[in-house]
Structure formats: structure tokens, C-alpha cells
Scaffold this active site. Structure first.
Site, PDB file in Angstrom:
ATOM      1  N   HIS A  57      -5.867  -2.003  13.408  1.00  0.00           N
ATOM      2  CA  HIS A  57      -7.273  -2.391  13.490  1.00  0.00           C
ATOM      3  C   HIS A  57      -7.532  -3.248  14.726  1.00  0.00           C
ATOM      4  O   HIS A  57      -8.675  -3.357  15.176  1.00  0.00           O
ATOM      5  CB  HIS A  57      -7.691  -3.158  12.233  1.00  0.00           C
ATOM      6  CG  HIS A  57      -7.719  -2.307  11.007  1.00  0.00           C
ATOM      7  ND1 HIS A  57      -6.615  -2.108  10.221  1.00  0.00           N
ATOM      8  CD2 HIS A  57      -8.721  -1.594  10.442  1.00  0.00           C
ATOM      9  CE1 HIS A  57      -6.928  -1.313   9.213  1.00  0.00           C
ATOM     10  NE2 HIS A  57      -8.197  -1.001   9.329  1.00  0.00           N
ATOM     11  N   ASP A 109      -7.965   8.506  11.082  1.00  0.00           N
ATOM     12  CA  ASP A 109      -8.283   7.212  10.495  1.00  0.00           C
ATOM     13  C   ASP A 109      -9.547   6.721  11.201  1.00  0.00           C
ATOM     14  O   ASP A 109     -10.055   7.371  12.124  1.00  0.00           O
ATOM     15  CB  ASP A 109      -7.108   6.250  10.694  1.00  0.00           C
ATOM     16  CG  ASP A 109      -7.105   5.110   9.681  1.00  0.00           C
ATOM     17  OD1 ASP A 109      -8.141   4.890   9.025  1.00  0.00           O
ATOM     18  OD2 ASP A 109      -6.068   4.442   9.541  1.00  0.00           O
ATOM     19  N   ARG A 163       0.834  -1.204   0.000  1.00  0.00           N
ATOM     20  CA  ARG A 163       0.000   0.000   0.000  1.00  0.00           C
ATOM     21  C   ARG A 163       0.872   1.259   0.000  1.00  0.00           C
ATOM     22  O   ARG A 163       0.412   2.331  -0.415  1.00  0.00           O
ATOM     23  CB  ARG A 163      -0.925   0.011   1.206  1.00  0.00           C
ATOM     24  CG  ARG A 163      -1.941  -1.121   1.216  1.00  0.00           C
ATOM     25  CD  ARG A 163      -2.663  -1.207   2.542  1.00  0.00           C
ATOM     26  NE  ARG A 163      -3.457  -0.016   2.785  1.00  0.00           N
ATOM     27  CZ  ARG A 163      -3.870   0.358   3.998  1.00  0.00           C
ATOM     28  NH1 ARG A 163      -3.514  -0.337   5.088  1.00  0.00           N
ATOM     29  NH2 ARG A 163      -4.605   1.443   4.138  1.00  0.00           N
ATOM     30  N   LYS A 166      -1.864   9.827   4.168  1.00  0.00           N
ATOM     31  CA  LYS A 166      -1.943   9.020   5.384  1.00  0.00           C
ATOM     32  C   LYS A 166      -0.742   8.061   5.460  1.00  0.00           C
ATOM     33  O   LYS A 166      -0.040   7.890   4.467  1.00  0.00           O
ATOM     34  CB  LYS A 166      -3.249   8.222   5.383  1.00  0.00           C
ATOM     35  CG  LYS A 166      -3.397   7.217   4.215  1.00  0.00           C
ATOM     36  CD  LYS A 166      -4.754   6.566   4.227  1.00  0.00           C
ATOM     37  CE  LYS A 166      -4.850   5.503   3.143  1.00  0.00           C
ATOM     38  NZ  LYS A 166      -6.213   4.946   3.043  1.00  0.00           N
ATOM     39  N   HIS A 167      -0.489   7.465   6.605  1.00  0.00           N
ATOM     40  CA  HIS A 167      -1.150   7.605   7.891  1.00  0.00           C
ATOM     41  C   HIS A 167      -0.172   8.372   8.789  1.00  0.00           C
ATOM     42  O   HIS A 167       0.800   7.771   9.258  1.00  0.00           O
ATOM     43  CB  HIS A 167      -1.462   6.268   8.504  1.00  0.00           C
ATOM     44  CG  HIS A 167      -2.247   5.351   7.609  1.00  0.00           C
ATOM     45  ND1 HIS A 167      -1.675   4.604   6.591  1.00  0.00           N
ATOM     46  CD2 HIS A 167      -3.569   5.061   7.565  1.00  0.00           C
ATOM     47  CE1 HIS A 167      -2.606   3.886   5.985  1.00  0.00           C
ATOM     48  NE2 HIS A 167      -3.773   4.141   6.543  1.00  0.00           N
TER      49      HIS A 167
END
Length: 601
Positions: A243, A317, A200, A230-231
């Protein structure tokens, strides 16, 4: 009067007319999942005065949903005075969304913008989404082309093509009515074991990331989208997934400036940093405590605002991640984020947490936990971003033209160029390529998770099978679930005995539990099969050390799979270059050792 004076006067007048409730609502971005304009989503605009919507049409809006496996509702929440329950939708959660063409979806976004503009505040919505390429595409209906992951764009070595890709993505999304993109990823992926960022990000080299992130952002801005980099300040040196839990990134301030912050500083220099998304990792050596960056005044206000001089809008986020809710609870965390200097709280949940976070913030302002100056400072940044994008005058789009625009030939050509130029042959130690039509090929293609996959000819299932059939009929067509079962692995390994060579996808997807198809691939190799691995990931999971032939297409999307077939059969050469140096290299013939571990007794 200058343009800036006109803008400031407009926003001053608007702030002066807004109620406290409207000001609080502007500080939130809530999810609109699916594509049905339900009373639940209307209430976000009419009753909670929401600043924006994060669109996710690939799934269904549902108060029965969970976020990464759990409810985000605060069971200890005490309803303050004035609390009102919102309408809810009780569809089955995790159900694939209805297939919807761009023009129809644009019509529905226009409807939501009309509701916002005709409400008491008359403030347009930010319509936000994700599109990082590869498998992170929240809108991919109606022939929307797929693009390589950002690391794949860096593999092209072509900044101008990267700029064109950014513009193409922005133009297509803007035609549908999307105004803000939660991209690009600025993280320096220095940790090869990173479960969350990986491909990513553009690279493990700060300078490469700085160059490419600027090119991509310039393209997005040129195409009419506000990019949210981001991030911040960086999740590339992480070995856990935010997460689920809070990661401690133990770097000091000098290292932070030299590595993690380099892309942001470069973007500020070039004038292409319009928005920033904060992360939920802790930087104790910089902050002095293990506080997530999103909740840290040191990182958000002292460093980003005051030291770096960033003047745009800041969003969090998703506030529902384990790194936040496990420690602070969602309503209180949103208050802490605004106190730290975050302007927009991103709340991706479809249940009572919407009311909880809104009324908790309202109560915090009334009790002076959040000062009116703090609140209005955040609201001003949100309104400035909308004003600068022209949304107060032109929030709606030409819906009838959206479908044709998404399939604009010039834009499709950019997508195909990116797919072709990014294709990277990581290694071919066994000289298996190009494949000969005289040899029987077993194609094993992972089935993408249905929730995220439009069932169409563009991005639906079995695309690699279809593309290979353009080159040869001497094949065995097969598939497997994205992470195959033991029974599937046994069946496919038996089937491999009928083929001369196996082409197996080994795609990595964080939504699949941060896993790839590695167990099947290593078992096939261990049993002596000649295996060509097609992956999107350069690290150990995507390109295991026992795999002697690895072709990285940086994507699960149709455009990239078309290019894979061309390279497999020698019609084209893979010209991409790995933009990372921390990948796992081939260890040679270790089939005997692997066989002992993986082959069932």
C-alpha cells in the site's frame, strides 16, 4: 450444440454488439462506498459502463476521500478528446457508513443491477467485496457473523470445517447480492515481519496453504461466489506493505514454483481456481526487472496463463497502492496492467481518477497502445465469468429474504464452531488459566475503529467485556482506543493496581498502521501485573516475548470473543494448534529490562 458452444456463441454475439466504450468499461471495477445509490455510482454504470463494483458499505462515498492518505489523481493528466466529468459526492470522507440491514442493502444492489441490465449493453455487474475473516470484512451489518482469520481456520486442522466456512460466507454474501469475493489469501507467510499478510494467510508452510486454500475455495464456489485467489504470485515473503511502497521479493523461478505458486497449481489441479488477483510486488530474479507483478507480462501471461494453464478471470489488486502510483501514475498503470494480461483493473478511489483511468484506457485503444485483440481478450474473460455464474439470467436476488438468511441458524452454528475450534492457547507459562471468580479481573478491551465497526450487539464495541460478565461480576470494566495514548496507558496501569489479574486485548490491525496494543501490554507486564493477553496475531506484535500467557482467538469478532470468555473461565479448552513455526516464543521473566524502557520516570 454443447454447453461450451452455446456459451461461446452467446459471448461472441455480445462482443459483436458492444461499443468500444462498453468494452473498455467492462475492464474496470470501481468502488461503491456507503449504501446510498447516488448519481455518482449510477454514472459509473450508465456512462463508464463499469464491469463491476467493489462494495464498501462501512464508510461513505466521497470525492473528498484519499487512499492511504493521499489523492490518486494524476496532476499531469491531459484530458483526451471526449473526456466528460462524472457526477461526484462530497460527503465527509472516513465517516462510518449508515447501518443497513441485509434486505435493504440487497434492494439497492438489485437497483444497480437493474440499471446495468437496462443500459445499452445489458451486461450485469460483478459485485465484489472482501471477507477474509478476522478484521477484514467489508460487509458485516445486520448480524452477519464473524469468522476467524484464515490462519485461524488452519489452526482448527479441519479441512471440512474450512469448506463449510467458505460455503457459509458465500451463501450469506450471495443472499445480499454479492457475486465475487476478493479472497482467499494464498500467500505463504514465511516472513514473520510481514506487515501486510500475517494471519490473513493460512500458514508459513506451502503444503498447508495449498490444502486449506482449496477447501475454502471449494466452499465459496459451492455457496455461489467466484473466489479470487490472491495475491499472485505471492506476498508472504515481504517485509514492506505494498500500500505504501514496492517490495522486491528476491526468489528465483524454481523457488517461486515450489513455494509461492504451489497453492495456485493445486487449485488448478482440483478445478477450484476460478479467479486470481495479482499483487504489486516485484520479482526481479524471475522477470528480469523490478516491475510489479500486476504490470508484468512474464508473470501474468507467460507463467499464469501459459505455463500454469489458468483460464479464468484475472483482476488486479487495488491499483491505487503506493507500489503502483508512486512510479507509474494510476491511468498509465491501468493500461500497463491490461497489456500484461490483467482483465479487471480494481480502482478503489472516489474522485476524478475514475474518469482519468477510463478515458486513458479508451485513448490507449484508439491509439493502438492496447490492441483490439488485447482488449477483447480481457473483456471475454470478464463476460465468461458472469455467464458461468448465471448473472445474465439471474443477476438479482430475493432481497426480502436476505436478512433472515444472514442469520440462518445452521450458518451461525458453522461460524461458532469455527470460532471455538480455532481458539489457540499459545502459552500459559504462569498458569494463570483458568481464572478464578475470587480474583478481581481488569478487562482492557481495545475499541475497534468506528469506520469499520457496526455499532450493534453482534460486532460492536465492548463485546469481550459483555462475555466475561456472563462468568463473573468481580471485574473492572475498561477500554482503550485501538492504539492507546500515553495518557490512556498511564491511567490503565494505575488502574491495574486495583486488580489481581489483567485481561488485555492485543489485537493487530493493518488499518491501525500495522500496530497492536503492545506498548500497553508490555508496560503492564513490566510493572509486575499478571496479564492474560488475548490476541489475533501469533507474531511479535500480537504475542510479545514478555507475555507468558497468550490466548489467540484469530479475530476481533463477537463469535470469537464469546469463546475467549469460555476458555478464560475454564468452561472450554482451547484446542487450536499453531499452523506456523516462525512466531516469537516466550523469553521468560524479563520484566526488569522492559520496565527500564517503558515505565515513565
Amino acid at each position: 450444440m454443447s454447453d461450451m458452444d452455446i456459451r461461446n456463441e452467446f459471448i461472441d454475439n455480445l462482443l459483436g454488439k458492444m461499443t468500444l466504450e462498453e468494452k473498455v468499461g467492462q475492464c474496470f471495477t470501481f468502488s461503491w462506498r456507503g449504501s446510498i445509490v447516488t448519481p455518482a455510482v449510477k454514472a459509473l454504470i450508465e456512462k463508464l459502463h463499469v464491469g463491476g463494483l467493489r462494495i464498501e458499505p462501512y464508510t461513505a462515498e466521497s470525492a473528498r476521500s484519499t487512499y492511504y492518505g493521499k489523492s490518486l489523481a494524476d496532476t499531469n493528466y491531459e484530458k483526451p478528446e471526449g473526456y466528460t466529468d462524472m457526477p461526484k459526492t462530497y460527503f465527509t470522507a472516513k465517516t462510518p457508513g449508515n447501518y443497513i440491514m441485509p434486505s435493504e442493502y440487497a434492494t439497492r444492489i438489485n437497483e444497480l443491477q437493474w440499471i446495468a441490465l437496462n443500459s445499452s449493453g445489458g451486461i450485469p455487474l460483478n459485485i465484489c467485496t472482501d471477507n477474509e475473516g478476522a478484521c477484514t470484512n467489508d460487509y458485516q451489518f445486520g448480524g452477519m457473523p464473524g469468522y476467524p482469520a484464515l490462519m485461524g481456520l488452519a489452526a482448527t486442522g479441519d479441512l471440512e470445517l474450512t469448506r463449510k466456512v467458505g460455503k457459509a460466507i458465500a451463501q450469506q454474501l450471495r443472499a445480499v447480492g454479492i457475486t465475487m469475493l476478493h479472497s482467499p489469501v494464498c500467500d505463504i507467510n514465511v516472513n514473520a515481519a510481514n506487515p501486510e499478510i500475517r494471519f490473513r494467510g493460512f500458514s508459513d508452510d506451502p503444503e498447508t496453504v495449498a490444502e486449506f486454500v482449496c477447501a475454502f475455495s471449494e466452499g465459496l464456489i459451492d455457496g455461489g461466489i467466484i473466489p479470487m485467489a490472491k495475491h499472485y504470485p505471492g506476498r508472504g515473503d515481504s517485509s514492506t506493505d505494498a500500500h505504501y511502497e514496492l517490495e522486491q521479493i528476491n526468489v528465483d523461478k524454481d523457488r517461486l514454483h515450489d513455494v509461492e505458486l504451489r497453492p495456485y497449481k493445486r487449485m488448478i489441479e482440483k478445478g477450484c481456481l476460478k479467479g486470481v488477483m495479482t499483487c504489486h510486488s516485484a520479482y526481479p530474479l524471475v522477470v528480469g526487472e523490478d516491475l510489479p507483478a500486476t504490470l508484468s507480462k512474464v508473470l501474468v501471461t507467460d507463467i499464469l496463463r501459459n505455463e500454469l494453464g489458468f483460464d479464468g478471470v484475472i483482476t488486479s489488486d487495488a491499483m491505487g497502492m503506493g507500489a503502483i502510483v508512486n512510479r507509474y501514475g494510476l491511468p498509465n498503470a491501468c493500461v500497463m496492467a491490461l497489456q500484461a494480461g490483467v482483465n479487471l483493473m480494481l480502482c478503489k478511489s472516489d474522485d476524478e481518477t475514475r474518469e482519468q483511468v477510463y478515458y486513458r484506457m479508451l485513448d490507449a485503444v484508439r491509439k493502438d497502445e492496447v490492441t483490439m485483440d488485447q482488449l477483447e481478450t480481457s473483456v471475454r474473460k470478464v463476460l465468461e465469468a458472469k455467464y458461468d455464474q448465471g448473472l445474465f439470467e439471474n443477476a438479482q436476488v430475493d432481497a426480502a429474504a436476505a436478512t433472515a438468511f444472514v442469520r440462518n441458524p445452521e450458518i451461525l452454528e458453522v461460524a461458532q464452531q469455527a470460532a471455538e475450534k480455532s481458539l489457540t492457547l499459545m502459552r500459559d507459562e504462569e498458569n494463570l488459566l483458568p481464572l478464578s471468580q475470587d480474583r478481581k479481573v481488569l478487562i482492557i478491551e481495545q475499541l475497534k475503529m468506528a469506520e469499520f465497526t457496526p455499532n450493534d450487539i453482534y460486532q460492536g464495541h465492548w463485546r469481550l467485556n459483555r462475555e466475561i460478565l456472563k462468568h463473573t461480576d468481580n471485574v473492572i470494566n475498561a477500554d482503550c482506543t485501538f492504539i492507546p495514548t500515553v495518557d490512556e496507558i498511564n491511567f490503565l496501569c494505575d488502574l491495574a493496581q486495583e486488580a489481581d489479574v489483567v485481561v488485555a486485548t492485543n489485537f493487530f490491525w493493518r488499518h491501525a498502521g500495522n500496530k497492536a496494543n503492545t506498548e500497553l501490554v508490555e508496560r503492564l507486564i513490566a510493572e509486575g501485573n499478571e496479564v492474560v493477553v488475548v490476541t489475533n496475531d501469533p507474531y511479535a506484535e500480537g504475542a510479545p516475548a514478555t507475555a507468558g500467557t497468550v490466548l489467540n482467538c484469530w479475530s476481533l469478532m463477537g463469535e470469537s470473543l464469546q469463546e475467549v470468555a469460555e476458555v478464560l473461565f475454564g468452561k472450554k479448552k482451547a484446542g487450536g494448534k499453531l499452523p506456523v513455526g516462525n512466531f516469537q516464543e516466550y523469553v521468560g521473566d524479563s520484566k526488569a529490562e522492559v520496565a527500564e524502557e517503558l515505565v515513565p520516570a
